[in-house]
Motif scaffolding. Structure first.
Motif, PDB file in Angstrom:
ATOM      1  N   LYS A 262       0.844  -1.194   0.000  1.00  0.00           N
ATOM      2  CA  LYS A 262       0.000   0.000   0.000  1.00  0.00           C
ATOM      3  C   LYS A 262       0.880   1.244   0.000  1.00  0.00           C
ATOM      4  CE  LYS A 262      -3.667   2.551   0.154  1.00  0.00           C
ATOM      5  NZ  LYS A 262      -4.570   2.634  -1.013  1.00  0.00           N
TER       6      LYS A 262
ATOM      7  N   TYR B 180       0.766   5.678  -0.508  1.00  0.00           N
ATOM      8  CA  TYR B 180       0.056   6.943  -0.658  1.00  0.00           C
ATOM      9  C   TYR B 180       1.027   7.887  -1.356  1.00  0.00           C
ATOM     10  CZ  TYR B 180      -3.299   5.053   2.679  1.00  0.00           C
ATOM     11  OH  TYR B 180      -4.235   4.258   3.307  1.00  0.00           O
TER      12      TYR B 180
ATOM     13  N   THR C  33      -4.045  -0.412   8.216  1.00  0.00           N
ATOM     14  CA  THR C  33      -4.097  -0.280   6.761  1.00  0.00           C
ATOM     15  C   THR C  33      -4.394  -1.627   6.123  1.00  0.00           C
ATOM     16  OG1 THR C  33      -2.538   1.565   6.788  1.00  0.00           O
ATOM     17  CG2 THR C  33      -2.766   0.376   4.713  1.00  0.00           C
TER      18      THR C  33
ATOM     19  N   ASN D 281      -8.022  -2.608   6.737  1.00  0.00           N
ATOM     20  CA  ASN D 281      -8.930  -1.838   5.884  1.00  0.00           C
ATOM     21  C   ASN D 281      -8.914  -2.333   4.437  1.00  0.00           C
ATOM     22  OD1 ASN D 281      -9.862  -0.178   7.930  1.00  0.00           O
ATOM     23  ND2 ASN D 281      -8.300   1.377   7.606  1.00  0.00           N
ATOM     24  N   MET D 282      -7.780  -2.838   3.995  1.00  0.00           N
ATOM     25  CA  MET D 282      -7.713  -3.395   2.642  1.00  0.00           C
ATOM     26  C   MET D 282      -8.473  -4.717   2.562  1.00  0.00           C
ATOM     27  SD  MET D 282      -3.988  -2.428   1.026  1.00  0.00           S
ATOM     28  CE  MET D 282      -2.962  -3.060   2.341  1.00  0.00           C
TER      29      MET D 282
ATOM     30  N   LEU E 174     -12.177  -1.109   2.524  1.00  0.00           N
ATOM     31  CA  LEU E 174     -12.286   0.320   2.826  1.00  0.00           C
ATOM     32  C   LEU E 174     -11.111   1.101   2.257  1.00  0.00           C
ATOM     33  CD1 LEU E 174     -13.425   0.035   6.553  1.00  0.00           C
ATOM     34  CD2 LEU E 174     -14.858   0.319   4.520  1.00  0.00           C
ATOM     35  N   ASP E 175     -10.048   0.376   1.891  1.00  0.00           N
ATOM     36  CA  ASP E 175      -8.855   0.980   1.317  1.00  0.00           C
ATOM     37  C   ASP E 175      -8.417   0.120   0.145  1.00  0.00           C
ATOM     38  OD1 ASP E 175      -6.979   2.980   1.244  1.00  0.00           O
ATOM     39  OD2 ASP E 175      -6.318   2.682   3.312  1.00  0.00           O
ATOM     40  N   GLY E 176      -7.972   0.752  -0.930  1.00  0.00           N
ATOM     41  CA  GLY E 176      -7.560  -0.002  -2.112  1.00  0.00           C
ATOM     42  C   GLY E 176      -6.182  -0.608  -1.960  1.00  0.00           C
TER      43      GLY E 176
ATOM     44  N   THR F 187      -2.547  -1.309  -3.478  1.00  0.00           N
ATOM     45  CA  THR F 187      -1.650  -0.731  -4.482  1.00  0.00           C
ATOM     46  C   THR F 187      -1.107  -1.808  -5.412  1.00  0.00           C
ATOM     47  OG1 THR F 187      -1.028   1.063  -2.974  1.00  0.00           O
ATOM     48  CG2 THR F 187       0.445   0.643  -4.835  1.00  0.00           C
TER      49      THR F 187
END
Length: 370
Positions: free
Chosen positions: A11, A13, A44, A47-48, A52-54, A56
């Motif tokens: 992941k 950002y 993180t 959440n993936m 809830l989170d994409g 990478t």
């Protein structure tokens, strides 16, 4: 493949990579705890899994189905948040049934499911109350009850006990463990509390700096830490870590440790892979407080109890135990003694070291040597 597979997942950002390539396979019915300090990447990753989170790069599979692009509502997961996330204007019954109503579950089936989970979580008398009339522990049970009505493939818990006081946290840990034993569901649980991790999990994933540091059973992670971070993070009090030197001795390899007065003690260190070629090598010796005690309190089943006299610095009574601090290798070292030990601050005392429990780390890489 496992029941839930995290395959080379990362992941980022922008240019900041917060989760390095991570591989974890979870079997059906496991209780996996992701543990580590704030900012390590555990939430993180959770959440993936939840969607809830994409992601990478890499893939997440549930029941062998790739879910990277599947919406959270279609993943058949249930999540319990740190903040409970209850609707304040709804009763307990309304909060538990809300998700079922949104999915068109018939009222008779909803009522049956509510009664079932309320009985399981012992919140039946609370069904007509609103969240503001409940204690923190009761609200957490309601949040769990709402998740249970989903009958999900995977339960996700995001630090669910961090808002509770110390005693209530212990009580709720017990309730969550009972719940897992009764239902046998797959749980992924995030916490920064290593005691929660050790007591709840069937396996622990220790994370730090975005990297998976070690994956194993609680006993494996506790007894055989992969590196100095895991050794120092897991356990309370944490593992003692202090400089020592491997020395060749006629009876075998020993570790030589400096004392505060400039003298040394030598303790046998007989392990596979520890040969004469390591003579003179600097190491960091790791040994847990319960493996340093008074001679009478030493493990009678161990064949590797060795005694050494050293100065007692501080005594800390703790009810059933007494923590006794000395100074070795230039560091404060804590032993767990019996409650009524004769050790006194400022006096020399004989310490017993269980060297079966000692481990050695490379001071540069901080990785386990033996």
């Amino acid at each position: 493949m496992g029941f839930l597979d995290i395959d080379k997942v990362t992941k980022s950002y922008g240019s900041v990579q917060v989760l390095q390539e991570t591989n974890i396979s979870v079997e059906e019915g496991e209780f996996l705890v992701l543990v580590g300090p704030s900012g390590c990447g555990k939430s993180t990753l959770l959440n993936m899994i939840a969607g809830l989170d994409g992601v990478t790069s890499g893939d997440i599979f549930i029941r062998e189905d790739r879910v990277n692009d599947v919406r959270p509502s279609e993943r058949n997961i249930a999540m319990v948040f740190q903040s409970y996330a209850l609707y304040p204007n709804m009763t307990v019954k309304g909060n538990i049934s809300f998700g079922m109503e949104m999915h068109g579950v018939p009222k008779s089936e909803r009522d049956s499911k509510i009664a079932e989970v309320a009985d399981l979580l012992q919140i039946s008398p609370l069904l007509d109350r609103k969240p503001g009339q409940l204690s923190g522990g009761q609200r957490q049970r309601v949040a769990m009850g709402r998740a249970l009505t989903r009958d999900p493939d995977v339960f996700l818990f995001d630090e669910p006990l961090s808002n509770l006081d110390a005693k209530l946290r212990v009580d709720m840990r017990t309730e969550i463990k009972k719940l897992h034993q009764k239902l046998g569901t797959t749980i992924i649980y995030v916490t920064h509390d290593q005691i929660e991790a050790l007591t709840l999990s069937t396996r622990i994933a220790v994370m730090y700096g975005g990297y998976l540091q070690q994956l194993g059973t609680p006993q494996e992670v506790y007894d055989n830490p992969a590196n100095m971070f895991v050794a120092g993070f897991m356990g309370s009090p944490s593992m003692n870590l202090f400089p020592a030197i491997f020395k060749k001795h006629p009876s075998g390899m020993v570790v030589e440790i400096s004392k505060k007065d400039g003298s040394f003690i030598q303790l046998p260190f007989d392990r596979p892979g520890v040969s004469d070629t390591l003579d003179g090598r600097d190491i960091i010796l790791g040994i847990r407080p319960e493996a340093i005690t008074d001679p009478e309190g030493a493990d009678p089943t161990s064949q590797s109890i060795y005694k050494a006299e050293t100065l007692v610095e501080i005594i800390e009574p703790a009810g059933s135990d007494t923590f006794v601090m000395t100074h070795l290798g230039g560091k404060d070292v804590v032993g767990r003694f019996r409650a009524h030990t004769a050790a006194k601050p400022g006096e020399m005392f004989t310490f017993a070291f269980n060297m079966n429990k000692a481990v050695a780390f490379d001071p540069t890489t901080e990785e386990r040597l033996a």
